[in-house]
Design a protein around this motif. Structure first.
Motif, PDB file in Angstrom:
ATOM      1  N   ALA A 178      33.510 -28.102  76.222  1.00 11.85           N
ATOM      2  CA  ALA A 178      33.296 -29.353  75.495  1.00 11.85           C
ATOM      3  C   ALA A 178      34.516 -30.264  75.531  1.00 11.85           C
ATOM      4  O   ALA A 178      34.654 -31.146  74.714  1.00 11.85           O
TER       5      ALA A 178
ATOM      6  N   ASP B 262      35.165 -21.352  76.693  1.00 12.21           N
ATOM      7  CA  ASP B 262      33.805 -21.051  77.140  1.00 12.21           C
ATOM      8  C   ASP B 262      32.800 -22.126  76.745  1.00 12.21           C
ATOM      9  O   ASP B 262      31.665 -22.126  77.213  1.00 12.21           O
ATOM     10  N   LEU B 263      33.189 -23.001  75.847  1.00 11.01           N
ATOM     11  CA  LEU B 263      32.228 -23.978  75.329  1.00 11.01           C
ATOM     12  C   LEU B 263      32.110 -25.209  76.213  1.00 11.01           C
ATOM     13  O   LEU B 263      31.135 -25.951  76.131  1.00 11.01           O
TER      14      LEU B 263
ATOM     15  N   ALA C 286      37.142 -21.218  72.877  1.00  7.36           N
ATOM     16  CA  ALA C 286      36.989 -22.665  73.095  1.00  7.36           C
ATOM     17  C   ALA C 286      36.782 -22.981  74.566  1.00  7.36           C
ATOM     18  O   ALA C 286      35.991 -23.865  74.924  1.00  7.36           O
TER      19      ALA C 286
ATOM     20  N   ARG D 242      25.240 -24.607  68.382  1.00  3.84           N
ATOM     21  CA  ARG D 242      23.968 -25.033  69.003  1.00  3.84           C
ATOM     22  C   ARG D 242      23.010 -23.855  69.238  1.00  3.84           C
ATOM     23  O   ARG D 242      21.814 -23.953  68.899  1.00  3.84           O
TER      24      ARG D 242
ATOM     25  N   GLU E 121      28.979 -27.265  69.996  1.00  7.45           N
ATOM     26  CA  GLU E 121      28.565 -26.351  71.075  1.00  7.45           C
ATOM     27  C   GLU E 121      28.503 -24.910  70.590  1.00  7.45           C
ATOM     28  O   GLU E 121      27.662 -24.136  71.038  1.00  7.45           O
ATOM     29  N   ALA E 122      29.390 -24.556  69.657  1.00  7.95           N
ATOM     30  CA  ALA E 122      29.406 -23.181  69.154  1.00  7.95           C
ATOM     31  C   ALA E 122      28.173 -22.870  68.317  1.00  7.95           C
ATOM     32  O   ALA E 122      27.632 -21.765  68.373  1.00  7.95           O
TER      33      ALA E 122
ATOM     34  N   VAL F 290      33.850 -17.025  69.567  1.00  7.97           N
ATOM     35  CA  VAL F 290      33.568 -17.884  70.716  1.00  7.97           C
ATOM     36  C   VAL F 290      34.881 -18.493  71.183  1.00  7.97           C
ATOM     37  O   VAL F 290      35.595 -19.106  70.383  1.00  7.97           O
TER      38      VAL F 290
ATOM     39  N   LEU G 120      33.521 -28.958  69.958  1.00  8.17           N
ATOM     40  CA  LEU G 120      33.590 -27.492  70.029  1.00  8.17           C
ATOM     41  C   LEU G 120      32.669 -26.851  69.000  1.00  8.17           C
ATOM     42  O   LEU G 120      31.916 -25.927  69.317  1.00  8.17           O
TER      43      LEU G 120
END
Lengths: 182, 159
Positions: free
Chosen positions: B114, B111-112, B109, B10, B7-8, B107, B4
């Protein structure tokens, strides 16, 4: 996928005690005929001969000039190739500062997490480790078929009197990973 | 957690990612290292000092038994920081005021995207077995001393 791979670690030119303790933990997961040990470096012959005198199925020399000095990238890449070639069910490390630097990333390459700092193993296997700075004890069960990556806490498994191997030394195999300095 | 976080951050393309070494609860000590792997960044752990160089970073790593390791690595990179290596710097009043104007990006979780099944599950938590009991070590003084060392090494684990 079967057997146990133990990654030993060198200390002052010999295999360090934490590595033997990891091997002792491996004996709770499988019999000697199912345990392979790996030594990693640029020149591993002496370490491999030392390991071959112990009751293991085989000793793997993971050798490459770029492994002369420890780097997380080098060890991760070399051991990834070895694990893909050997397909062990369990990979056991000593929980040293070096292992904690690369083993979580190595496990992630196999979509696994490292069960770190293990202090005991129950049938199943279920791995025991401390939580909340030792105030609680947790039991972790592997889920998805492995390979299962485990590191063992120093002093948790006895390696005081490692039994010598009966008969001829264990077979030593050279494994040369593909590494590049680029 | 590492998936998570990776991805947040990145989309931010940071030159340097700093994480702690390990949490107080589970103490797994892996989040930073796995984030580096997922983000394709070089990393180093147990960092006590960081120095910027022309090509990247020079860091001081803690090893066992009082040893240290000096490593140079390019940026972008990820470092996990050992506690006690740096003096805490408290925010100034001006800094606290300015902080209120900084952008905060939230963000979710979900939406990520992952999510991944766990490879090991914590199936039991218990109080550690602790026993306070008096034991008499029998035998000669030499045998009793050997038995005491054995217990201190492998039961109490203080040697």
């Amino acid at each position: 996928m079967s057997g146990v791979l133990v990654v030993l670690e060198e200390r002052a030119g010999r295999i360090g005690r934490p590595g033997w303790e990891a091997a002792a933990a491996a004996r709770q997961l499988a019999g000697p005929d199912s345990i392979a040990v790996a030594v990693v470096g640029a020149q591993t012959e002496a370490l491999a001969v030392e390991a071959a005198g112990r009751p293991f199925a085989k000793v793997l020399r993971v050798e490459h000039p770029l492994l002369a000095l420890y780097t997380a990238d080098g060890f991760k890449l070399a051991l990834e190739q070895l694990i893909r070639a050997e397909s062990p069910e369990f990979v056991v490390f000593p929980h040293t500062y070096q292992v904690r630097d690369y083993a979580p990333a190595l496990a992630a390459r196999f979509s696994q997490s490292l069960v770190s700092d293990v202090v005991g193993i129950e049938p199943g296997p279920v791995f025991l480790r401390q939580l909340m700075q030792g105030r609680l004890a947790g039991a972790y069960r592997p889920q998805n078929g492995g390979p299962c990556f485990v590191s063992v806490q120093a002093g948790s498994f006895r390696a005081e009197s490692p039994e010598a191997r009966a008969g001829a030394p264990a077979a030593i195999t050279l494994f040369t990973p593909t590494l590049s300095a680029e | 957690v590492a998936r998570l976080l990776a991805e947040a951050i990145r989309p931010e393309n940071p030159d340097l990612v700093l994480t702690g070494l390990q949490s107080e609860d589970l103490g797994l000590g892996q989040t930073g290292v796995i984030m580096a792997e997922l983000l394709g960044l070089p990393h180093s752990t147990l960092i006590l000092q960081v120095e910027k160089t022309e090509t990247g970073l020079k860091v001081k790593r803690e090893l066992e038994e009082g040893w240290f390791q000096s490593i140079e690595l390019p940026t972008p990179a990820l470092l996990t920081i050992q506690s006690g290596g740096n003096k805490l710097r408290y925010a100034t009043l001006l800094g606290i005021k300015r902080a209120k104007t900084k952008e905060v990006r939230s963000v979710a979780a979900a939406d990520l995207g992952a999510e991944a099944p766990p490879s090991a599950v914590l199936e039991r938590v218990a109080l550690p077995q602790k026993q306070k009991s008096t034991q008499f070590l029998s035998g000669s003084p030499k045998e009793a001393a050997a038995a005491l060392v054995e217990k201190l090494k492998f039961e109490v684990r203080v040697l």
